[in-house]
Enzyme design. Structure first.
Site, PDB file in Angstrom:
ATOM      1  N   GLU A  77     -20.818  35.569 -35.562  1.00 47.39           N
ATOM      2  CA  GLU A  77     -21.029  36.827 -34.838  1.00 47.39           C
ATOM      3  C   GLU A  77     -20.764  36.650 -33.350  1.00 47.39           C
ATOM      4  OE1 GLU A  77     -24.441  36.567 -37.961  1.00 47.39           O
ATOM      5  OE2 GLU A  77     -23.098  35.210 -36.869  1.00 47.39           O
ATOM      6  N   CYS A 100     -28.908  35.515 -37.557  1.00 47.97           N
ATOM      7  CA  CYS A 100     -30.117  34.720 -37.345  1.00 47.97           C
ATOM      8  C   CYS A 100     -30.952  35.326 -36.214  1.00 47.97           C
ATOM      9  CB  CYS A 100     -29.771  33.274 -37.035  1.00 47.97           C
ATOM     10  SG  CYS A 100     -28.944  33.028 -35.454  1.00 47.97           S
ATOM     11  N   ARG A 209     -10.850  19.079 -52.173  1.00 48.45           N
ATOM     12  CA  ARG A 209     -11.433  18.004 -51.374  1.00 48.45           C
ATOM     13  C   ARG A 209     -11.630  18.434 -49.924  1.00 48.45           C
ATOM     14  NH1 ARG A 209      -8.209  12.428 -53.074  1.00 48.45           N
ATOM     15  NH2 ARG A 209      -9.080  12.196 -55.185  1.00 48.45           N
ATOM     16  N   THR A 221     -13.959   3.899 -62.020  1.00 50.07           N
ATOM     17  CA  THR A 221     -12.875   4.698 -61.450  1.00 50.07           C
ATOM     18  C   THR A 221     -12.230   3.970 -60.280  1.00 50.07           C
ATOM     19  OG1 THR A 221     -13.868   6.797 -62.123  1.00 50.07           O
ATOM     20  CG2 THR A 221     -12.337   6.865 -60.268  1.00 50.07           C
ATOM     21  N   LEU A 229      -9.255   8.390 -52.294  1.00 46.33           N
ATOM     22  CA  LEU A 229     -10.315   9.396 -52.145  1.00 46.33           C
ATOM     23  C   LEU A 229     -10.254  10.063 -50.773  1.00 46.33           C
ATOM     24  CD1 LEU A 229     -13.349   7.663 -53.910  1.00 46.33           C
ATOM     25  CD2 LEU A 229     -11.593   9.155 -54.884  1.00 46.33           C
ATOM     26  N   ARG A 232      -5.095  14.920 -48.854  1.00 47.73           N
ATOM     27  CA  ARG A 232      -3.701  14.896 -48.438  1.00 47.73           C
ATOM     28  C   ARG A 232      -3.076  16.244 -48.783  1.00 47.73           C
ATOM     29  NH1 ARG A 232      -5.136  10.449 -50.963  1.00 47.73           N
ATOM     30  NH2 ARG A 232      -3.980  10.803 -52.913  1.00 47.73           N
ATOM     31  N   GLY A 323     -16.109   8.333 -63.274  1.00 46.51           N
ATOM     32  CA  GLY A 323     -15.398   8.487 -64.537  1.00 46.51           C
ATOM     33  C   GLY A 323     -16.311   9.039 -65.615  1.00 46.51           C
ATOM     34  N   GLY A 328     -20.941  11.927 -67.766  1.00 50.22           N
ATOM     35  CA  GLY A 328     -21.987  12.007 -68.777  1.00 50.22           C
ATOM     36  C   GLY A 328     -23.382  11.971 -68.176  1.00 50.22           C
TER      37      GLY A 328
END
Length: 392
Positions: A77, A100, A209, A221, A229, A232, A323, A328
């Protein structure tokens, strides 16, 4: 063409044939979409703050725009008000989050709005921060400013899901991103996974990313893929998120790319081992940080503790990229919020590696259900996005 006229055309109406209140809502939604576009420019850059966009409208035209760029800098704002200068007097302010009303690292936006002489304020989302929630709107109304709330709230809320979750639960928002074959395989039996998807899908991942705070992966991994990681983008630029490797027993070599490649982003190794031991010191010598956490029953890092530490660091959005064991664990422990699953038109067969690891499901009635969000063709691959849990 004036923007107000364009809004009338998009609303598909002859202005005098409909009620003024309906017309006003259509115009409000048109300009709020412009504010949402501004807000999206801050994705991945404002944590622990939310992303916010604002536009000032006068005489049916946008006279100024602004978005929150980084924590500690001017709010959206104020950016728009400063850009408009004296033209802000008598204008309408559209903002994706309620203004705010407290002093933090910057002064309250509500007072800046009053000082500028804004005629009307239109907001989308309510702010769950108890220092803000409703107070800015109340101050404006007490001062005689007309305030309209809840315009395109669903769209604005989705943009700030990571901030809202962190504010309400003390945990970051977690997105699982995986790339699999048609038969649900993450890699071949040898662990080879380059490349499951095509170039368009990989480019999409780099754009994601750029919009998150953390990339998190497991030991296998990093050991098998030796990834960078980093972000790009095809046009250059982009922001590297914090890189986190969960290496419960410090088995990784300090010679891996994630430790040797220069990046502005920090690299963190999450472990249950004492950071003072020799293996940790080798990683620390690369510039990486080693964070120690309690161990689960299986001897691995307690993931919820890791997530809370990340939230305490002011990081709202975590992208988990592998991975199978890591996916999991997040699914079994109900720590993930969203799934971004690329499905490639390829088959590997039964000997391939399943992308989730074991979920312990023995009956179809107990299968994990997701809420589909969208389906999108990305190059030759299909992207499925879904929510994995109810909103907190």
């Amino acid at each position: 063409m004036r923007l107000l006229t364009r809004a009338r055309m998009q609303a598909g109406r002859t202005p005098r044939a409909k009620r003024a209140a309906d017309f006003d809502r259509a115009v409000a939604e048109f300009f709020m979409r412009m504010a949402l576009e501004e807000a999206a420019k801050g994705l991945g850059r404002t944590s622990p703050n939310p992303v916010v966009g604002a536009v000032l409208v006068k005489g049916g035209r946008i006279i100024a725009r602004g978005h929150h760029r980084k924590a500690g800098t001017a709010h959206a704002e104020v950016v728009a008000l400063e850009a408009a200068g004296t033209r802000a007097r008598g204008a309408d302010l559209y903002t994706t989050l309620e203004p705010c009303d407290h002093y933090g690292r910057t002064p309250p936006c509500s007072q800046a709005i009053l000082d500028a002489g804004v005629r009307r304020v239109i907001t989308a989302s309510a702010d769950p921060n108890p220092q803000v929630n409703g107070k800015g709107v109340a101050r404006l109304r007490r001062a005689g400013v007309q305030v309209l709330t809840g315009v395109l709230q669903d769209e604005a809320d989705k943009l700030n899901r990571p901030f809202f979750k962190a504010m309400r639960t003390g945990l970051p928002y977690v997105t699982l991103k995986a790339a699999v074959t048609l038969d649900g395989k993450l890699a071949t039996a040898t662990g080879d996974s380059r490349w499951v998807t095509g170039e368009a899908a990989r480019a999409w991942v780099h754009r994601l990313r750029d919009q998150v705070d953390v990339i998190l992966v497991g030991t296998n991994t990093v050991r098998l893929d030796n990834p960078q990681l980093t972000t790009r983008l095809s046009g250059g630029g982009g922001k590297d998120p914090l890189r986190v490797v969960v290496d419960s027993h410090l088995r990784l070599s300090p010679k891996l790319t994630i430790f040797t490649q220069r990046s502005p982003a920090r690299t963190v190794v999450a472990t249950v081992e004492d950071p003072a031991i020799r293996k940790a010191k080798r990683l620390l010598s690369t510039g990486a940080e080693v964070w120690q956490f309690p161990a689960r029953k299986d001897g691995r890092v307690e993931l919820e503790a890791l997530l809370r530490r990340l939230a305490q660091e002011g990081l709202n959005h975590v992208l988990v990229e592998g991975g199978a064991e890591m996916y999991g664990s997040f699914l079994r422990e109900e720590l993930a919020d969203e799934l971004a699953l690329f499905v490639a038109p390829k088959l590997i067969g039964g000997e391939g590696l399943s992308w989730t690891g074991s979920l312990g499901v023995k009956q179809m009635a107990k299968a994990l259900e997701v809420r589909p969000l969208s389906f999108e063709q990305v190059g030759e691959d299909l992207l499925i996005r879904a929510y994995l849990r109810e909103e907190d």
